[in-house]
Write an enzyme that holds these catalytic residues in place. Sequence first.
Site, mmCIF file in Angstrom:
data_model
loop_
_atom_site.group_PDB
_atom_site.id
_atom_site.type_symbol
_atom_site.label_atom_id
_atom_site.label_comp_id
_atom_site.label_asym_id
_atom_site.label_seq_id
_atom_site.Cartn_x
_atom_site.Cartn_y
_atom_site.Cartn_z
ATOM 1 N N ASN A 97 51.300 27.977 24.976
ATOM 2 C CA ASN A 97 51.062 29.351 25.410
ATOM 3 C C ASN A 97 49.609 29.516 25.833
ATOM 4 O OD1 ASN A 97 49.431 30.374 23.055
ATOM 5 N ND2 ASN A 97 51.285 29.669 22.003
ATOM 6 N N LYS A 142 56.351 44.666 12.208
ATOM 7 C CA LYS A 142 56.014 43.251 12.002
ATOM 8 C C LYS A 142 55.234 43.060 10.704
ATOM 9 C CE LYS A 142 55.489 40.625 15.707
ATOM 10 N NZ LYS A 142 54.882 40.102 16.930
ATOM 11 N N LYS A 152 56.691 40.724 7.743
ATOM 12 C CA LYS A 152 56.005 39.484 7.337
ATOM 13 C C LYS A 152 55.359 39.611 5.959
ATOM 14 C CE LYS A 152 55.540 37.557 11.790
ATOM 15 N NZ LYS A 152 55.325 36.228 12.328
ATOM 16 N N LYS A 168 59.239 9.522 28.268
ATOM 17 C CA LYS A 168 59.124 10.569 29.277
ATOM 18 C C LYS A 168 60.515 10.844 29.873
ATOM 19 C CE LYS A 168 56.874 11.880 33.510
ATOM 20 N NZ LYS A 168 56.599 11.377 34.826
ATOM 21 N N ASP A 212 57.136 29.911 18.613
ATOM 22 C CA ASP A 212 58.251 30.264 17.722
ATOM 23 C C ASP A 212 59.302 29.162 17.664
ATOM 24 O OD1 ASP A 212 57.326 32.764 16.929
ATOM 25 O OD2 ASP A 212 57.981 33.684 18.812
ATOM 26 N N PHE A 231 47.942 38.635 13.028
ATOM 27 C CA PHE A 231 47.745 39.240 14.341
ATOM 28 C C PHE A 231 49.132 39.427 14.951
ATOM 29 C CE2 PHE A 231 43.327 39.492 15.863
ATOM 30 C CZ PHE A 231 42.680 39.022 14.732
ATOM 31 N N PRO A 255 58.600 27.023 11.487
ATOM 32 C CA PRO A 255 58.304 27.778 10.265
ATOM 33 C C PRO A 255 57.309 28.893 10.572
ATOM 34 C CG PRO A 255 57.149 25.685 10.251
ATOM 35 C CD PRO A 255 58.059 25.668 11.462
ATOM 36 N N ASP A 256 57.408 29.985 9.866
ATOM 37 C CA ASP A 256 56.468 31.104 10.049
ATOM 38 C C ASP A 256 55.353 30.960 9.004
ATOM 39 O OD1 ASP A 256 55.139 33.609 9.968
ATOM 40 O OD2 ASP A 256 56.865 34.510 10.999
ATOM 41 N N ILE A 257 54.175 30.605 9.478
ATOM 42 C CA ILE A 257 53.063 30.303 8.560
ATOM 43 C C ILE A 257 52.615 31.578 7.846
ATOM 44 C CG2 ILE A 257 50.712 29.356 8.439
ATOM 45 C CD1 ILE A 257 51.581 27.933 11.196
#
Length: 404
Positions: free
Chosen positions: A208, A338, A342, A286, A276, A324, A304-306
């Site tokens: 990203n 959110k 979380k 390749k 995500d 954030f 995984p969501d840290i």
Amino acid sequence: MLDNKKILLVISGGIAAYKTLELIRLLKKDNADVTCILTRAGEEFVTPLSVASLSGNKVYTDLFSLTDETEMGHINLSRQNDLIIVAPASADIMAKMTHGMANDLASTTLLASNKSIMVAPAMNPEMWDNPATQNNVKMLRERGIVFCGPEKGDMACGETGEGRMSEAQTIHQAVHDFFFERPLKGKKVLITSGPTYEPLDPVRFIGNRSSGKQGHAIAKSLLKAGAHVTMISGPTNMPDISGVDIQRIETAHEMLDTTLDALPADIVICAAAVSDWALTSPSAQKMKKKSDDDTPEIKLKQNPDILKTISQMTDNRPALVIGFAAETNDLEENAAAKRARKNCDWLLANQVGKDENGTQRGFGTDENEIYFVTQQEQTRWNNMSKDSVAQRLTDHIIRHFNNK
Ligand code: CTP
């Protein structure tokens, strides 16, 4: 920076006096205004000319200088400075300070002073250990004199032990600590920053646009406030920050493992733009087009969501977990939802993507518009630089720990 800080440096006799030349240079480089008193013994080790050249100011040596004393030089010198540093502080000058003796310009100025005094002792280890010196040290400490050193090591006299004057850099740091409180001293902070790269094959990845600028600014700001900072960063072009422990990773899994390994911490700030999803099974080679219309299907699994993992810890959860949120729409509703989902303490949401004029916001830019959400409050921080966001967040953190 020590802008507008006036420092009086008293250089007494001792071989370590040569280190004060470097100290003057460091203080001047930091924009401090440095004036020096050189004692008669000090003059045996460094010359008034070298001290004057480096400090850019007149050097004072004589108590009975007619021109200086008509203006009450020793009183002025003791009053017009913000801090007096005695380096090297010999056993002799510390004894004079303890007992209020005033028989030369340095001791008279120190006795007449109503300002803070820092000493950097330098002497033979036996002299330092002598009960006479140790009693003086105790009394001076009780009077609020700030001590920098001495340190252990090899001495110029050939002996080894405690008595070496601290290096110029250490004294310079002590001067900073004196002027600028370090309110987060002793606090350990982990910051995740930058993007994560999830491989498709050895040469391609899902990534990203995160530049890591905001995480970087927060690391610098918390370091300045005295915190011990570890940054777990995805691939970015941001330089290392001296004093910050930077661990570089690529994938979300690596970011999670490295963050968990670095715990416990008092504060965790998840500023990273974590992907995500990752490929269920990235190709070991390749990926090749097999025909002209070959469009491979890729299968994704959730990463995984840290932030959530750390926020939901039951044992040793960090006292403050901050996330954030990058949002392209419905900023306020999405941010509040959110934070609750979380379970983090604070959330800084920002609008990303292009605005109605096609200008990029958030990612990669130097500015951020923040919507700050806690369980109790929701505040909009007007558009400001990422450095200012970092400073404002640091101020909030300091206030949070001060109110505990
Ligand atoms: N985060 C994380 N681990 C993930 C995803 C996000 O630690 N796997 C953290 C981010 O560092 C940030 C916060 O969670 O502090 C919110 O990230 P964001 O990308 O805005 O939200 P997502 O959880 O990905 O939710 P969505 O994409 O659905 O908005």
